[in-house]
Structures are given as structure tokens and as C-alpha cells.
Design an enzyme around this catalytic site. Structure first.
Site, PDB file in Angstrom:
ATOM      1  N   HIS A  36      26.403  32.779  -8.350  1.00  0.00           N
ATOM      2  CA  HIS A  36      26.326  33.352  -9.702  1.00  0.00           C
ATOM      3  C   HIS A  36      27.558  34.142 -10.117  1.00  0.00           C
ATOM      4  CE1 HIS A  36      25.351  36.835  -7.261  1.00  0.00           C
ATOM      5  NE2 HIS A  36      25.584  37.591  -8.299  1.00  0.00           N
TER       6      HIS A  36
HETATM    7  N1  UDP Z   1      17.567  37.242  -4.307  1.00  0.00           N
HETATM    8  C1  UDP Z   1      16.270  36.987  -4.735  1.00  0.00           C
HETATM    9  N2  UDP Z   1      15.993  35.767  -5.285  1.00  0.00           N
HETATM   10  C2  UDP Z   1      16.912  34.774  -5.425  1.00  0.00           C
HETATM   11  C3  UDP Z   1      18.247  35.056  -4.980  1.00  0.00           C
HETATM   12  C4  UDP Z   1      18.540  36.291  -4.437  1.00  0.00           C
HETATM   13  O1  UDP Z   1      15.405  37.848  -4.607  1.00  0.00           O
HETATM   14  O2  UDP Z   1      16.583  33.709  -5.955  1.00  0.00           O
HETATM   15  C5  UDP Z   1      17.860  38.584  -3.757  1.00  0.00           C
HETATM   16  C6  UDP Z   1      18.503  38.620  -2.406  1.00  0.00           C
HETATM   17  O3  UDP Z   1      17.534  38.617  -1.391  1.00  0.00           O
HETATM   18  C7  UDP Z   1      19.278  39.921  -2.439  1.00  0.00           C
HETATM   19  C8  UDP Z   1      19.646  40.067  -3.881  1.00  0.00           C
HETATM   20  O4  UDP Z   1      18.806  39.189  -4.623  1.00  0.00           O
HETATM   21  O5  UDP Z   1      18.462  41.009  -2.063  1.00  0.00           O
HETATM   22  C9  UDP Z   1      21.098  39.725  -4.119  1.00  0.00           C
HETATM   23  O6  UDP Z   1      21.348  39.739  -5.477  1.00  0.00           O
HETATM   24  P1  UDP Z   1      22.546  38.957  -6.155  1.00  0.00           P
HETATM   25  O7  UDP Z   1      22.945  37.831  -5.303  1.00  0.00           O
HETATM   26  O8  UDP Z   1      22.087  38.675  -7.551  1.00  0.00           O
HETATM   27  O9  UDP Z   1      23.652  40.067  -6.303  1.00  0.00           O
HETATM   28  P2  UDP Z   1      24.836  40.574  -5.351  1.00  0.00           P
HETATM   29  O10 UDP Z   1      24.235  41.002  -4.048  1.00  0.00           O
HETATM   30  O11 UDP Z   1      25.817  39.471  -5.222  1.00  0.00           O
HETATM   31  O12 UDP Z   1      25.412  41.727  -6.094  1.00  0.00           O
END
Ligand code: UDP
Length: 358
Positions: A202
Site C-alpha cells: 500500500h
Molecule cells: N493488517 C490487517 N489487515 C490486513 C493487512 C494488515 O489487520 O489486511 C494489520 C497488520 O497485522 C499490522 C497492520 O495492519 O498490524 C499494519 O498496517 P499497515 O500495513 O497498513 O501500515 P504500516 O505498518 O505499513 O504503517
């Protein structure tokens, strides 16, 4: 102790789940939701599943450019902070919501506390890196998940108010492990546990140009095993706009499904043979659950996942991704990279002491 916590994005809801609970045992929390993530499957689902208290205030910024969202958040937050005058404004991670909280705290003369301080990818073109560097330099309390984060801050001359607390995402992983273990998992998608790849993507670098999106589809097409890709709404919208949504859906080995909740995602992650991702949080969670990770980026702020042998950086290069997947294995021994599951308690102790000393 009156703490105003600001959340707005999926990963921040996960981080707030253990910390809100701990905070409310020792003081008063005013929870503010910026509205940066507003799709039910990225927001409401998380509040329900993770039993996060109802937000006291919703800024409702919704869709927009990052700067448009920032401006809207600042306007809403300024009035709230002036009205409530919390002892501390607490922000999480590295999003536009984080930056809004940091700027507002600094301009309002309210002490700023940053959860997940000190992370660096050393890539200043990433919006997340800009947000975290700015936030750290405005914070009075910096809660670092790892010793590397403490060192990063020291290199930038930030040593006051810095605390190695461990990672609240590890707290969350432990807190919800049992509930996640009872979720339906891979079988509901016709997949065999241990024999599929879980995918997420994403970040701006993967979605903000037609070329990047085409490269993402090439990576998906090259995956050698059955794969499940819960697609972030942003990624879906960009694939649709680029005319690539149909091509992605036509790939024989990859199932594209809507994003799933934290418990379902955790279950899927623990069942996957490997994960392919550009997410910050998922790299760590893969490591915590001892699942090999292939990261579709050339840098990571979670460097210890690479150093420990759990994570391989490939960029958006199909050949590198398939090579990394072929060699992906779990190292024999894994150090405890992210603390002991008590980060939230430690953070609250530090907040209580900070407020008492003022
Ligand atoms: N996550 C979720 N459902 C999904 C994909 C990711 O619950 O379909 C959770 C994942 O377990 C983690 C968090 O979302 O705890 C990560 O968020 P994201 O990847 O949006 O953001 P980033 O960590 O890159 O800032």
C-alpha cells in the site's frame, strides 16, 4: 494525568489497543480519531475487534491529499487542544496523523510523546520518514521500540527524554494471540496452511505511479505459489484508476480479497509459508510469528528484521522476489527483537513520572 492520544490509521489502532488499556488504568485518556483511515474495514473493524474505546472526538478529515488532510487535522486539533489542555499529547508511528499531532503539540506548548520513536529508513523521499524525523525532533518523550532506534536518535543529537521501552506491537501480538488462533484462516480461501504466500502492498512507492503499479502486478504474476492478497483500499483505487485491477484479478495463483481485520490477518500470517509486503508493521509481525518475510522495498526502518535473517529486501523486482522466496527459511534462533510484551506498561509508567515531575 490527562493524556490526549491521537490515532487515525490502521497500524495506529493496533498500537493503541494495548496502550489505551494501560493508560486508562493509571489516568484519563482522551482518544481522538483523525479520520485519516475511514473505510470500515480499516477503522471500525479494528475498534470493535481490539476493544479500543470509542473515540472521544473525531476530526473526520476523510479523503484528500496528504497536505490537505494535514491542514484539516491541524485546524480541528488546535481547537481541541486549546479546549482540553492535556498534560501530554501522544502520537504513534509515522503517518500524516502523527505529524499533525506533533505540529499541534509544539505550537500549542503541550508536551509531545512519540510511540515508535527513532525509526529510520534513511530515505527522506518516503512520507513516513519525513513524518517520523519531524515528530522525533519535536517530542519531549520518545518511546523507542529497539536499541537501534535509540542509537538513531543519538546520532541526530536527541538524547533527552529517550526511553527504550520495547514495541507496543509486540504487546498487541501477545494480547490477541489467543483470539487470533481461533479465527478461520487459510482454509476459508481454499488455501493449505504452510503452502501459501500472504501479500500486502500500500505504500506510496508501490502505488503512486502507473509504472509502480505495473511493477506490482508483475511481482504478483511472478509469485510461484498460491497467494492471498488482502488489498488495501488505496491500492485497489490506484489499480482501478490505472486500468490494472482486471489484470491483477486475472492472475491464476493470486486471490485478491478485501482487507481483513487484525485477528484474521494474524491468523493468516501465522499460517503463511512466507509474507511479501511493503508494510512496516507486517515486517515486524512476520518476525514475531517466525514467518519469513520478503519486503518490496530497498530500505527498511526495521533493520533488525533483516539482520536476524527473517527479512529480505527486494524492491519491486520480480526476479529478486522469487529468488528471496525460494531461499526463504526461518533462522534457527531468533533474538527477542521487540521487547517482552510490557512496552505499554513501561510507557505509562514513564508518562506518570513525567507528568508528576512537572
Ligand atoms: N493488517 C490487517 N489487515 C490486513 C493487512 C494488515 O489487520 O489486511 C494489520 C497488520 O497485522 C499490522 C497492520 O495492519 O498490524 C499494519 O498496517 P499497515 O500495513 O497498513 O501500515 P504500516 O505498518 O505499513 O504503517
Amino acid at each position: 494525568m490527562l493524556v490526549m492520544s491521537l490515532v487515525g490509521n490502521r497500524p495506529q489502532f493496533v498500537k493503541a489497543a494495548p496502550l489505551s488499556r494501560a493508560l486508562r488504568r493509571r489516568g484519563t485518556e482522551i482518544l481522538v480519531h483523525s479520520g485519516q483511515h475511514y473505510d470500515p474495514e480499516l477503522a471500525d473493524l479494528f475498534f470493535d475487534e481490539l476493544a479500543i474505546p470509542e473515540p472521544d472526538h473525531a476530526l473526520g478529515v476523510g479523503q484528500g491529499t496528504p497536505l490537505g488532510q494535514l491542514a484539516a487535522m491541524l485546524t480541528g486539533l488546535e481547537a481541541l487542544v486549546a479546549d482540553i489542555r492535556p498534560d501530554v499529547l501522544l502520537v504513534y508511528g509515522d503517518t500524516t496523523t502523527t505529524l499533525a499531532g506533533a505540529l499541534c503539540a509544539a505550537k500549542s506548548g503541550v508536551p509531545l510523546a512519540h510511540v515508535e520513536a527513532g525509526l529510520r529508513s534513511f530515505d527522506r523521499t518516503m512520507p513516513e520518514e519525513q513524518n517520523r524525523v519531524t515528530t522525533d525532533h519535536l517530542s519531549e518523550l520518545l518511546f523507542c521500540p529497539t536499541p537501534v532506534a535509540v542509537e538513531n536518535l543519538a546520532r541526530e543529537g536527541i538524547t533527552g527524554g529517550v526511553h527504550m521501552t520495547g514495541d507496543v506491537m509486540f504487546d498487541a501480538a501477545l494480547l490477541f494471540a489467543d483470539a487470533a488462533a481461533h479465527r478461520a484462516g487459510a482454509e476459508q480461501y481454499g488455501l493449505t496452511p504452510g503452502a501459501f504466500i500472504l501479500v500486502t502492498a500500500h505504500r506510496a512507492a508501490a502505488t503512486d505511479s502507473p509504472e509502480a503499479l505495473a511493477a506490482l502486478v508483475d511481482v504478483l504474476a511472478a509469485l510461484p505459489e498460491p497467494a492471498l492478497f488482502p488489498v488495501h483500499p488505496r491500492t485497489r483505487a490506484k489499480l482501478e484508476a490505472a486500468g490494472l485491477w482486471g489484470a491483477a484479478n486475472a492472475l491464476p495463483r493470486v486471490q485478491l480479497v478485501p482487507p481483513v481485520g487484525y485477528l484474521d490477518f494474524t491468523r493468516l500470517l501465522t499460517q503463511a509459508r512466507a509474507v511479501v509486503t511493503d508494510s512496516g508493521g507486517v515486517q515486524k509481525e512476520a518476525c514475531l510469528h517466525r514467518v519469513p518475510c520478503v519486503t518490496l522495498r530497498n530500505t527498511t526502518e526495521w533493520t533488525e528484521t533483516v539482520a536476524s535473517g527473517f527479512n529480505t529486501l527486494t524492491g519491486m523486482d520480480p526476479a529478486k522476489v522469487t529468488a528471496a522466496l525460494a531461499g526463504a527459511a526461518i533462522p534457527d534462533s531468533a533474538p527477542d527483537l521487540y521487547g517482552d510484551g510490557q512496552a505499554a506498561e513501561r510507557i505509562v509508567d514513564l508518562l506518570v513520572r513525567f507528568v508528576a515531575a512537572r
